[in-house]
Design a protein around this motif. Structure first.
Motif, PDB file in Angstrom:
ATOM      1  N   GLY A 255     -20.317 -43.413   1.940  1.00  0.00           N
ATOM      2  CA  GLY A 255     -19.327 -42.413   2.330  1.00  0.00           C
ATOM      3  C   GLY A 255     -17.992 -42.515   1.624  1.00  0.00           C
ATOM      4  O   GLY A 255     -17.126 -41.673   1.820  1.00  0.00           O
ATOM      5  N   GLY A 256     -17.804 -43.538   0.810  1.00  0.00           N
ATOM      6  CA  GLY A 256     -16.568 -43.680   0.050  1.00  0.00           C
ATOM      7  C   GLY A 256     -16.745 -43.109  -1.346  1.00  0.00           C
ATOM      8  O   GLY A 256     -17.639 -42.283  -1.591  1.00  0.00           O
ATOM      9  N   ALA A 257     -15.912 -43.543  -2.262  1.00  0.00           N
ATOM     10  CA  ALA A 257     -15.976 -43.051  -3.635  1.00  0.00           C
ATOM     11  C   ALA A 257     -15.335 -44.080  -4.561  1.00  0.00           C
ATOM     12  O   ALA A 257     -14.580 -44.940  -4.113  1.00  0.00           O
TER      13      ALA A 257
ATOM     14  N   ARG B 212     -22.894 -48.460  -8.616  1.00  0.00           N
ATOM     15  CA  ARG B 212     -23.403 -49.663  -7.943  1.00  0.00           C
ATOM     16  C   ARG B 212     -22.486 -50.149  -6.826  1.00  0.00           C
ATOM     17  O   ARG B 212     -22.862 -51.043  -6.062  1.00  0.00           O
ATOM     18  N   VAL B 213     -21.290 -49.597  -6.714  1.00  0.00           N
ATOM     19  CA  VAL B 213     -20.331 -50.028  -5.696  1.00  0.00           C
ATOM     20  C   VAL B 213     -20.828 -49.555  -4.323  1.00  0.00           C
ATOM     21  O   VAL B 213     -21.025 -48.359  -4.114  1.00  0.00           O
ATOM     22  N   PRO B 214     -21.044 -50.483  -3.381  1.00  0.00           N
ATOM     23  CA  PRO B 214     -21.571 -50.086  -2.078  1.00  0.00           C
ATOM     24  C   PRO B 214     -20.770 -48.991  -1.377  1.00  0.00           C
ATOM     25  O   PRO B 214     -21.358 -48.101  -0.757  1.00  0.00           O
ATOM     26  N   ALA B 215     -19.456 -49.013  -1.474  1.00  0.00           N
ATOM     27  CA  ALA B 215     -18.655 -47.987  -0.795  1.00  0.00           C
ATOM     28  C   ALA B 215     -19.071 -46.582  -1.240  1.00  0.00           C
ATOM     29  O   ALA B 215     -19.043 -45.639  -0.436  1.00  0.00           O
ATOM     30  N   ALA B 216     -19.481 -46.421  -2.491  1.00  0.00           N
ATOM     31  CA  ALA B 216     -19.858 -45.110  -3.011  1.00  0.00           C
ATOM     32  C   ALA B 216     -21.099 -44.551  -2.323  1.00  0.00           C
ATOM     33  O   ALA B 216     -21.254 -43.345  -2.220  1.00  0.00           O
ATOM     34  N   ARG B 217     -21.968 -45.432  -1.847  1.00  0.00           N
ATOM     35  CA  ARG B 217     -23.185 -44.935  -1.187  1.00  0.00           C
ATOM     36  C   ARG B 217     -23.066 -44.911   0.336  1.00  0.00           C
ATOM     37  O   ARG B 217     -23.996 -44.483   1.014  1.00  0.00           O
TER      38      ARG B 217
ATOM     39  N   LEU C 100     -10.995 -47.585  -9.012  1.00  0.00           N
ATOM     40  CA  LEU C 100     -10.356 -47.553  -7.696  1.00  0.00           C
ATOM     41  C   LEU C 100     -11.416 -47.250  -6.645  1.00  0.00           C
ATOM     42  O   LEU C 100     -12.076 -46.210  -6.711  1.00  0.00           O
ATOM     43  N   ILE C 101     -11.565 -48.144  -5.683  1.00  0.00           N
ATOM     44  CA  ILE C 101     -12.580 -47.980  -4.646  1.00  0.00           C
ATOM     45  C   ILE C 101     -11.923 -47.392  -3.403  1.00  0.00           C
ATOM     46  O   ILE C 101     -11.022 -47.997  -2.824  1.00  0.00           O
ATOM     47  N   TYR C 102     -12.377 -46.211  -3.008  1.00  0.00           N
ATOM     48  CA  TYR C 102     -11.909 -45.558  -1.780  1.00  0.00           C
ATOM     49  C   TYR C 102     -12.973 -45.788  -0.715  1.00  0.00           C
ATOM     50  O   TYR C 102     -14.110 -45.356  -0.877  1.00  0.00           O
ATOM     51  N   GLN C 103     -12.606 -46.475   0.349  1.00  0.00           N
ATOM     52  CA  GLN C 103     -13.590 -46.823   1.370  1.00  0.00           C
ATOM     53  C   GLN C 103     -13.999 -45.626   2.220  1.00  0.00           C
ATOM     54  O   GLN C 103     -15.155 -45.501   2.590  1.00  0.00           O
ATOM     55  N   GLY C 104     -13.043 -44.756   2.576  1.00  0.00           N
ATOM     56  CA  GLY C 104     -13.389 -43.645   3.454  1.00  0.00           C
ATOM     57  C   GLY C 104     -14.105 -44.178   4.689  1.00  0.00           C
ATOM     58  O   GLY C 104     -13.718 -45.212   5.240  1.00  0.00           O
ATOM     59  N   PRO C 105     -15.192 -43.553   5.104  1.00  0.00           N
ATOM     60  CA  PRO C 105     -15.939 -44.028   6.279  1.00  0.00           C
ATOM     61  C   PRO C 105     -16.884 -45.192   5.968  1.00  0.00           C
ATOM     62  O   PRO C 105     -17.611 -45.645   6.839  1.00  0.00           O
ATOM     63  N   ALA C 106     -16.858 -45.686   4.732  1.00  0.00           N
ATOM     64  CA  ALA C 106     -17.811 -46.731   4.340  1.00  0.00           C
ATOM     65  C   ALA C 106     -17.678 -47.994   5.186  1.00  0.00           C
ATOM     66  O   ALA C 106     -18.677 -48.616   5.537  1.00  0.00           O
ATOM     67  N   LEU C 107     -16.442 -48.395   5.515  1.00  0.00           N
ATOM     68  CA  LEU C 107     -16.274 -49.625   6.306  1.00  0.00           C
ATOM     69  C   LEU C 107     -16.951 -49.512   7.659  1.00  0.00           C
ATOM     70  O   LEU C 107     -17.635 -50.439   8.103  1.00  0.00           O
ATOM     71  N   GLU C 108     -16.777 -48.367   8.319  1.00  0.00           N
ATOM     72  CA  GLU C 108     -17.423 -48.193   9.636  1.00  0.00           C
ATOM     73  C   GLU C 108     -18.939 -48.145   9.493  1.00  0.00           C
ATOM     74  O   GLU C 108     -19.666 -48.728  10.300  1.00  0.00           O
ATOM     75  N   ARG C 109     -19.411 -47.455   8.468  1.00  0.00           N
ATOM     76  CA  ARG C 109     -20.863 -47.361   8.256  1.00  0.00           C
ATOM     77  C   ARG C 109     -21.452 -48.726   7.928  1.00  0.00           C
ATOM     78  O   ARG C 109     -22.534 -49.069   8.402  1.00  0.00           O
ATOM     79  N   GLN C 110     -20.748 -49.505   7.122  1.00  0.00           N
ATOM     80  CA  GLN C 110     -21.244 -50.831   6.774  1.00  0.00           C
ATOM     81  C   GLN C 110     -21.222 -51.758   7.980  1.00  0.00           C
ATOM     82  O   GLN C 110     -22.107 -52.600   8.139  1.00  0.00           O
TER      83      GLN C 110
END
Length: 115
Positions: free
Chosen positions: A103-105, A96-101, A6-16
Motif C-alpha cells: 500500500g505504500g510507494a 522489491r521494497v515491501p512497502a510498495a506491495r 524515497l519510501i512512502y509507507q502509507g498504509p503499509a505499516l498497518e498492513r505489515q
C-alpha cells in the motif's frame, strides 16, 4: 547514475503489522536483501512521522512545529541511495521494497550533485 529512493509507507505499516510472524520476518528479510544489493547505500530507518520536528527560520527567528513538514498521510518512512545503470534498473530495485506491495510507494529521484 545515482538515484535517491524515497519510501512512502502509507498504509503499509498497518498492513505489515497484521501479517503473521513468518510473513513479517519475510518483510524484514526483503529489506535486508535490498540493503545488501550491489550499488545500494543503506540509510538507517526513519522514525515515525508523528515523532518528527520541523524547523523553519522566518525573519531571523527559529520556529519549530511538531510533526512532519508535509502534513500528509504518506510521509517518507525510509530512504536509500542506489547506484544503477539506468531508471529501469532502479525501478526493478524499487519494486522489491515491501512497502510498495503493501500500500505504500517508492519515489525514485535522480541524484542532483552540486559540489
Amino acid at each position: 547514475m545515482q538515484y535517491v529512493m524515497l519510501i512512502y509507507q502509507g498504509p503499509a505499516l498497518e498492513r505489515q503489522a497484521a501479517l503473521t510472524e513468518k510473513e513479517q520476518q519475510q518483510v524484514y528479510a526483503d529489506y535486508q536483501a535490498i540493503n545488501r544489493t550491489p550499488g545500494v547505500t543503506a540509510v538507517p530507518p526513519l522514525g515515525l512521522a508523528e515523532h518528527a520536528t520541523t524547523v523553519r527560520v522566518e525573519g531571523g527567528r527559529t520556529l519549530t512545529t511538531d510533526g512532519p513538514f508535509a502534513g500528509m498521510k504518506e510521509a517518507i518512512g525510509g530512504v536509500f541511495i542506489l547506484e544503477a545503470d539506468d531508471l529501469d534498473a532502479a525501478i526493478e530495485v524499487a519494486a522489491r521494497v515491501p512497502a510498495a506491495r503493501y500500500g505504500g510507494a517508492v519515489e525514485i529521484r535522480p541524484s542532483a550533485v552540486y559540489w
